[in-house]
Write a protein that holds these residues in place. Structure first.
Motif, mmCIF file in Angstrom:
data_model
loop_
_atom_site.group_PDB
_atom_site.id
_atom_site.type_symbol
_atom_site.label_atom_id
_atom_site.label_comp_id
_atom_site.label_asym_id
_atom_site.label_seq_id
_atom_site.Cartn_x
_atom_site.Cartn_y
_atom_site.Cartn_z
ATOM 1 N N LEU A 10 0.824 -1.205 0.000
ATOM 2 C CA LEU A 10 0.000 0.000 0.000
ATOM 3 C C LEU A 10 0.860 1.258 0.000
ATOM 4 C CD1 LEU A 10 -2.906 1.129 0.156
ATOM 5 C CD2 LEU A 10 -2.662 1.112 2.651
ATOM 6 N N ILE A 11 1.906 1.262 0.828
ATOM 7 C CA ILE A 11 2.816 2.416 0.883
ATOM 8 C C ILE A 11 3.521 2.594 -0.461
ATOM 9 C CG2 ILE A 11 4.904 3.346 1.984
ATOM 10 C CD1 ILE A 11 4.051 1.932 4.543
ATOM 11 N N ALA A 12 3.955 1.471 -1.042
ATOM 12 C CA ALA A 12 4.646 1.523 -2.337
ATOM 13 C C ALA A 12 3.735 2.096 -3.418
ATOM 14 C CB ALA A 12 5.118 0.122 -2.720
ATOM 15 N N LYS A 13 2.467 1.670 -3.425
ATOM 16 C CA LYS A 13 1.507 2.162 -4.417
ATOM 17 C C LYS A 13 1.264 3.652 -4.245
ATOM 18 C CE LYS A 13 -3.186 1.389 -6.144
ATOM 19 N NZ LYS A 13 -4.442 0.608 -5.971
ATOM 20 N N GLU A 14 1.143 4.089 -2.981
ATOM 21 C CA GLU A 14 0.851 5.495 -2.699
ATOM 22 C C GLU A 14 2.003 6.393 -3.149
ATOM 23 O OE1 GLU A 14 -1.608 8.566 -1.207
ATOM 24 O OE2 GLU A 14 -2.007 6.434 -1.592
ATOM 25 N N LEU A 15 3.238 5.906 -2.969
ATOM 26 C CA LEU A 15 4.417 6.719 -3.283
ATOM 27 C C LEU A 15 4.988 6.425 -4.667
ATOM 28 C CD1 LEU A 15 6.282 6.558 0.171
ATOM 29 C CD2 LEU A 15 4.895 8.431 -0.734
ATOM 30 N N LYS A 16 4.343 5.462 -5.374
ATOM 31 C CA LYS A 16 4.811 5.061 -6.707
ATOM 32 C C LYS A 16 6.265 4.554 -6.646
ATOM 33 C CE LYS A 16 1.685 8.022 -9.383
ATOM 34 N NZ LYS A 16 0.797 8.313 -8.237
ATOM 35 N N LEU A 17 6.511 3.689 -5.678
ATOM 36 C CA LEU A 17 7.817 3.061 -5.500
ATOM 37 C C LEU A 17 7.644 1.549 -5.513
ATOM 38 C CD1 LEU A 17 9.153 5.208 -2.505
ATOM 39 C CD2 LEU A 17 9.906 5.389 -4.895
ATOM 40 N N SER A 18 8.738 0.827 -5.662
ATOM 41 C CA SER A 18 8.671 -0.638 -5.566
ATOM 42 C C SER A 18 8.564 -1.044 -4.096
ATOM 43 C CB SER A 18 9.905 -1.281 -6.192
ATOM 44 O OG SER A 18 11.050 -1.023 -5.388
ATOM 45 N N ILE A 19 8.006 -2.226 -3.869
ATOM 46 C CA ILE A 19 7.895 -2.734 -2.495
ATOM 47 C C ILE A 19 9.290 -2.904 -1.883
ATOM 48 C CG2 ILE A 19 7.172 -4.717 -1.104
ATOM 49 C CD1 ILE A 19 4.894 -5.146 -3.075
ATOM 50 N N SER A 20 10.252 -3.332 -2.700
ATOM 51 C CA SER A 20 11.625 -3.522 -2.231
ATOM 52 C C SER A 20 12.227 -2.200 -1.746
ATOM 53 C CB SER A 20 12.484 -4.107 -3.355
ATOM 54 O OG SER A 20 13.846 -4.173 -2.954
ATOM 55 N N THR A 21 11.978 -1.130 -2.501
ATOM 56 C CA THR A 21 12.512 0.187 -2.119
ATOM 57 C C THR A 21 11.901 0.662 -0.801
ATOM 58 O OG1 THR A 21 12.903 0.809 -4.419
ATOM 59 C CG2 THR A 21 12.746 2.610 -2.814
ATOM 60 N N VAL A 22 10.596 0.433 -0.639
ATOM 61 C CA VAL A 22 9.930 0.818 0.608
ATOM 62 C C VAL A 22 10.516 0.040 1.787
ATOM 63 C CG1 VAL A 22 7.743 0.748 1.875
ATOM 64 C CG2 VAL A 22 7.793 1.523 -0.504
ATOM 65 N N SER A 23 10.679 -1.268 1.590
ATOM 66 C CA SER A 23 11.220 -2.119 2.661
ATOM 67 C C SER A 23 12.627 -1.687 3.051
ATOM 68 C CB SER A 23 11.232 -3.575 2.198
ATOM 69 O OG SER A 23 11.834 -4.399 3.172
ATOM 70 N N LYS A 24 13.470 -1.431 2.052
ATOM 71 C CA LYS A 24 14.854 -1.030 2.325
ATOM 72 C C LYS A 24 14.913 0.364 2.945
ATOM 73 C CE LYS A 24 17.006 -3.961 -1.192
ATOM 74 N NZ LYS A 24 17.775 -4.005 -2.455
ATOM 75 N N SER A 25 13.998 1.241 2.569
ATOM 76 C CA SER A 25 13.952 2.587 3.153
ATOM 77 C C SER A 25 13.648 2.504 4.643
ATOM 78 C CB SER A 25 12.895 3.442 2.450
ATOM 79 O OG SER A 25 13.231 3.667 1.110
ATOM 80 N N LEU A 26 12.715 1.638 5.015
ATOM 81 C CA LEU A 26 12.354 1.481 6.424
ATOM 82 C C LEU A 26 13.477 0.841 7.234
ATOM 83 C CD1 LEU A 26 8.656 0.294 5.981
ATOM 84 C CD2 LEU A 26 9.424 2.489 6.908
ATOM 85 N N LYS A 27 14.363 0.099 6.534
ATOM 86 C CA LYS A 27 15.490 -0.540 7.224
ATOM 87 C C LYS A 27 16.771 0.276 7.131
ATOM 88 C CE LYS A 27 13.733 -5.218 6.425
ATOM 89 N NZ LYS A 27 13.961 -6.504 5.708
ATOM 90 N N ASP A 28 16.656 1.510 6.571
ATOM 91 C CA ASP A 28 17.803 2.425 6.471
ATOM 92 C C ASP A 28 18.951 1.873 5.635
ATOM 93 O OD1 ASP A 28 17.252 4.904 7.625
ATOM 94 O OD2 ASP A 28 17.388 4.087 9.638
ATOM 95 N N TYR A 29 18.632 1.192 4.546
ATOM 96 C CA TYR A 29 19.699 0.716 3.661
ATOM 97 C C TYR A 29 20.488 1.904 3.123
ATOM 98 C CZ TYR A 29 18.614 -4.270 3.280
ATOM 99 O OH TYR A 29 18.451 -5.610 3.527
ATOM 100 N N PRO A 30 21.825 1.854 3.163
ATOM 101 C CA PRO A 30 22.647 3.012 2.768
ATOM 102 C C PRO A 30 22.522 3.390 1.294
ATOM 103 C CG PRO A 30 24.022 1.060 3.160
ATOM 104 C CD PRO A 30 22.648 0.718 3.651
ATOM 105 N N ARG A 31 22.127 2.454 0.434
ATOM 106 C CA ARG A 31 22.068 2.748 -1.007
ATOM 107 C C ARG A 31 20.772 3.464 -1.412
ATOM 108 N NH1 ARG A 31 24.561 -2.849 -3.678
ATOM 109 N NH2 ARG A 31 26.609 -2.728 -2.644
ATOM 110 N N ILE A 32 19.851 3.578 -0.485
ATOM 111 C CA ILE A 32 18.597 4.285 -0.777
ATOM 112 C C ILE A 32 18.786 5.763 -0.467
ATOM 113 C CG2 ILE A 32 16.137 4.443 -0.250
ATOM 114 C CD1 ILE A 32 16.947 1.829 -1.604
ATOM 115 N N LYS A 33 18.305 6.630 -1.367
ATOM 116 C CA LYS A 33 18.454 8.075 -1.167
ATOM 117 C C LYS A 33 17.763 8.519 0.116
ATOM 118 C CE LYS A 33 18.626 9.367 -6.079
ATOM 119 N NZ LYS A 33 17.943 10.145 -7.147
#
Length: 349
Positions: A10-33
């Motif tokens: 749902l978050i990915a759809k709302e922000l027009k992002l992939s589910i993977s990007t949303v998951s990595k953003s919440l986990k503070d992956y360093p490669r995500i802006k």
């Protein structure tokens, strides 16, 4: 949108992002802006998003549990470090299981076996004062479970990941501070003599004496295994000469300072009113003492705990190779407690 369960999809759809990007953003992956992370976290907070832990476990084939073995939770240092560990573990989606060894090797072995059976994803351990055989801990890494040693240096085990306080620096600062106040007979009351995690403090004490031109006196050094009888004997040995005994004391931990002052007062020793003391700990009770130690060595245990979890999570996620052994050092601080009226004064020559 309020009537739908809040999911990554749902978050990915709302922000027009992939589910993977949303998951990595919440986990503070360093490669995500950072801007992307911020957008994701703001929406997740606004929608009260809560990760589905059971789903994470099924997908990752992980327990999402970190095992922790400590010597004793009654020690304020370890209580504070757990605060830092739990906060970082929760942030990264992990729960923690805490076991106590009570500074006994056999209990540490039992705790390790229990945590291994609990299928923890990683282990953080402060070894007991009796530990010199690491077989029970090595078995974790043999099956791919990373181990981080913290606060107590396992110098018998060179190939390991560890997070340590800079106790050499802390003891050096404390000793030099007392020397700068005019003390030439600074004593050191250390922990178990043959235990490796005691050595860094003693070397800091020795180096401070040397760098300030103060001769080393073996009679001004004593050790204790922390039991009451052994501690009392160590204190008696240090202050056996009322005329030429120490005028200042640096101790492995602050409880030893309190034991020293209590004993010296009980026998009305000439040193008990003038002795200036510094120990590791910075215990909160000091704020309530009418005659506190002149200073404390603040080991920053919350930061040590946080750094241990950060390193372990990186190992679990594969961001660091298991064989690329890391050593993280957290510096100490000197916290001065002296009253304003005494600030800047020195011991009379």
């Amino acid at each position: 949108m309020e009537n739908k369960p809040v999911t990554l999809k749902l978050i990915a759809k709302e922000l027009k992002l992939s589910i993977s990007t949303v998951s990595k953003s919440l986990k503070d992956y360093p490669r995500i802006k950072e801007s992307t992370k911020l957008r994701v976290k703001e929406l997740a907070a606004r929608l009260n998003f809560t990760p589905d832990i059971s789903a994470l476990r099924l997908r990752d084939r992980k327990s999402r549990i970190i095992g922790i073995i400590l010597p004793n939770l009654s020690d304020h240092f370890f209580t504070r470090s757990i605060y830092g560990m739990e906060r970082l573990a929760t942030t990264n989606g992990y729960n923690i299981i805490i076991s106590q060894s009570h500074d006994k090797f056999e209990l540490e072995v039992t705790a390790a076996a229990t945590l291994l059976g609990s299928r923890v994803d990683g282990l953080i351990v402060a070894i007991s004062k009796q530990t010199s055989d690491f077989t029970h801990l090595d078995q974790f890494e043999k099956i791919g479970i990373p181990v981080v040693y913290y606060t107590r240096n396992p110098s018998f085990n060179l190939n390991c990941h560890k997070v340590l306080g800079n106790t050499h620096q802390g003891c050096y600062m404390a000793t030099e501070y007392l020397i700068n106040r005019g003390h030439k007979r600074v004593a050191y009351l250390g922990g178990p003599k043959m235990v490796n995690f005691s050595h860094d403090r003693f070397s800091g004490y020795i180096n401070a004496l040397k760098d300030n031109g103060i001769p080393f006196n073996a009679e001004h050094v004593a050790y204790t295994d922390f039991d009451d009888e052994n501690t009392l004997l160590a204190i008696k040995n240090l202050f056996s000469d009322p005329e030429n005994g120490p005028t200042a004391l640096v101790a492995f931990k602050e409880k030893l300072l309190f034991d020293t002052i209590k004993f010296l007062r009980s026998i009305e020793h000439p040193a008990h009113k003038k002795l200036e003391c510094i120990g590791f700990g910075n215990d909160p009770i000091i704020a309530y003492l009418s005659s506190p130690p002149i200073a404390s060595i603040e080991e920053n245990p919350e930061s040590l705990g946080e750094q241990a979890v950060i390193l372990l999570v990186k190992l679990i996620n594969g961001d660091i190779s298991t064989n690329d052994y890391k050593k993280v050092i957290v510096n100490c601080n000197l916290k001065v407690h002296e009253s304003p009226s005494l600030a800047g004064t020195k011991l009379a020559e």
